[in-house]
Enzyme design. Structure first.
Site, PDB file in Angstrom:
ATOM      1  CE1 TYR A 120      -3.342  -2.698   0.003  1.00  0.00           C
ATOM      2  CE2 TYR A 120      -3.996  -2.037   2.201  1.00  0.00           C
ATOM      3  CZ  TYR A 120      -4.183  -2.823   1.089  1.00  0.00           C
ATOM      4  OH  TYR A 120      -5.219  -3.724   1.066  1.00  0.00           O
ATOM      5  CE  LYS A 167       3.032 -17.645   0.198  1.00  0.00           C
ATOM      6  NZ  LYS A 167       2.408 -18.956   0.436  1.00  0.00           N
ATOM      7  CG  ASP A 199      -0.261 -19.511   2.054  1.00  0.00           C
ATOM      8  OD1 ASP A 199       0.396 -19.543   3.118  1.00  0.00           O
ATOM      9  OD2 ASP A 199       0.165 -19.984   0.988  1.00  0.00           O
ATOM     10  CG  ASP A 223      -7.246  -4.202   4.201  1.00  0.00           C
ATOM     11  OD1 ASP A 223      -8.258  -4.162   4.931  1.00  0.00           O
ATOM     12  OD2 ASP A 223      -7.150  -3.569   3.133  1.00  0.00           O
ATOM     13  CG  ASP A 227     -12.066  -6.793   5.901  1.00  0.00           C
ATOM     14  OD1 ASP A 227     -11.653  -6.123   6.869  1.00  0.00           O
ATOM     15  OD2 ASP A 227     -12.632  -6.301   4.905  1.00  0.00           O
TER      16      ASP A 227
HETATM   17 MG    MG Z   1     -10.256  -3.285   4.364  1.00  0.00          MG
END
Ligand code: MG
Ligand code: NAI
Length: 326
Positions: A120, A167, A199, A223, A227
């Site tokens: 990001y 990872k 993962d 993120d 969620d």
């Molecule tokens: Mg989000």
């Protein structure tokens, strides 16, 4: 000591749930000065600007900021606001409440997400027709800062284990540095920790969330995994978050402006009120934060409940019930 709290309701249900959280903070009778700022879609329509300088200055100067939600302008509002308060850690507690019918009723996880770099970082390029690239930035400093924050958070909040998501087997340079730094920090704390490939971790989080406490993640992983875990406990109306910096912080529900229910007085105010509880913790009002959480939990257990939780109560009725318990 007086604390100045910037309040930015924003759009949609942000306008409905933010006053609920402010009412709860006011009921505690602390020395808080609330200063309101404008941001979001409606403001952009009116003035051409989603996040005016006055609102940035307000958040920068305040001791803490409460933010509701923005609509389509969310990226132009929330990302700069997180930046204004210098936040490097996004704290997302995901817990189930016994009385609610959750997919996983035994979940109590806090995701500590790196909030400034990774994929990001905003470094993208169109190299050619049909070819685009993205640069993933990982620094030792930011990695150390987020992992130290995660372990300190775990200690302070009585979690007895920490998981480091990574990872590094594939992203050997970037997550290699993150993992190496995380292990160095982890070894310096007297708290158990594991490292986990992100993962496989996603699967374990769904199947056995009770095995996890604090999970420290690079930006994108945090993120997505938070969620995913949110889906285990009963929805967006319940999830608060904090964006924490060295000196300043911004508190917001995980949800957005919910245009589908905006203006109907049916939004669940719990996520926003629980965000206010995180604000109280941040300003060292731990007892008051605990009281607010207990009041919300009591109402989640005995009702009234908003329609997202199967009830038919209004935002106002739920807020009144929380205030009564306080
Ligand atoms: Mg989000
Ligand atoms: P959303 O979180 O606004 O809504 C998703 C679903 O959850 C909707 O069905 C909504 O009714 C429900 N929901 C959300 N919060 C609720 C609450 N407190 N009580 C009851 N039900 C609730 O996400 P969506 O629909 O993807 O986005 C809507 C707008 O919000 C978009 O314009 C998006 O850009 C913006 N957004 C802003 C965010 C922010 O300001 N931090 C974060 C996420 C989305």
């Amino acid at each position: 000591m007086t604390h100045e709290i910037a309040v930015i309701p924003g759009d949609g249900i942000g306008q409905e749930v933010t006053p609920a959280a402010v009412a709860v903070l006011e009921a505690l009778d602390l020395n808080f000065d609330f200063v309101e700022g404008e941001a979001g879609d409606a403001l952009k329509e009116e003035t051409g600007e989603a996040l005016p300088q006055e609102t940035r200055d307000l958040a920068a100067a305040a001791d803490a900021t409460l933010f509701g939600a923005a609509g389509e302008t969310a990226a132009d509002v929330v990302l700069p606001l997180r930046d204004v308060v210098g936040s490097f850690a996004n704290v997302r507690p995901v817990r189930s409440y016994p009385a609610l019918d959750a997919v996983q009723p035994d979940t109590d996880i806090v995701f500590i997400r790196e909030n400034t770099e990774g994929v990001y970082s905003g470094i993208e390029a169109a190299v050619d027709d049909g070819v685009r690239t993205l640069t993933r930035v990982v620094t030792e400093d930011a990695s150390r800062e987020i992992v130290e924050f995660g372990f300190t958070y775990a200690k302070r909040n009585d979690f007895d284990d920490v998981t480091i998501a990574h990872k590094a087997n594939v992203m050997q340079e970037t997550d290699g540095l993150f993992l190496e730094t995380a292990q160095e920090v982890g070894d310096s704390f007297d708290i158990d920790y594991d490292t986990a490939l992100m993962d496989a971790l996603a699967m374990h989080l769904v199947m056995t969330p009770e095995d996890y406490g604090v999970v420290v993640c690079p930006n994108l992983a945090g993120d997505m995994l938070s969620d995913l875990a949110a889906g285990l406990v009963g929805g967006l109306g319940l999830l608060p978050s904090a964006n924490v910096g060295e000196e300043n912080a911004l508190f917001e529900p995980v949800h957005g402006s919910a245009p589908d229910i905006a203006g109907e007085d049916v939004a669940n105010p719990s996520a926003m009120i629980l965000s206010a509880a995180m604000l109280l913790d941040h300003l060292d009002y731990g007892d008051e934060a605990a009281a607010v959480r207990e009041a919300v939990e009591g109402v989640l257990t005995d009702g009234p409940r908003t329609p997202d939780l199967g009830g038919d109560a209004s935002t106002d009725a739920v807020t009144e019930a929380v205030l009564d318990r306080l």
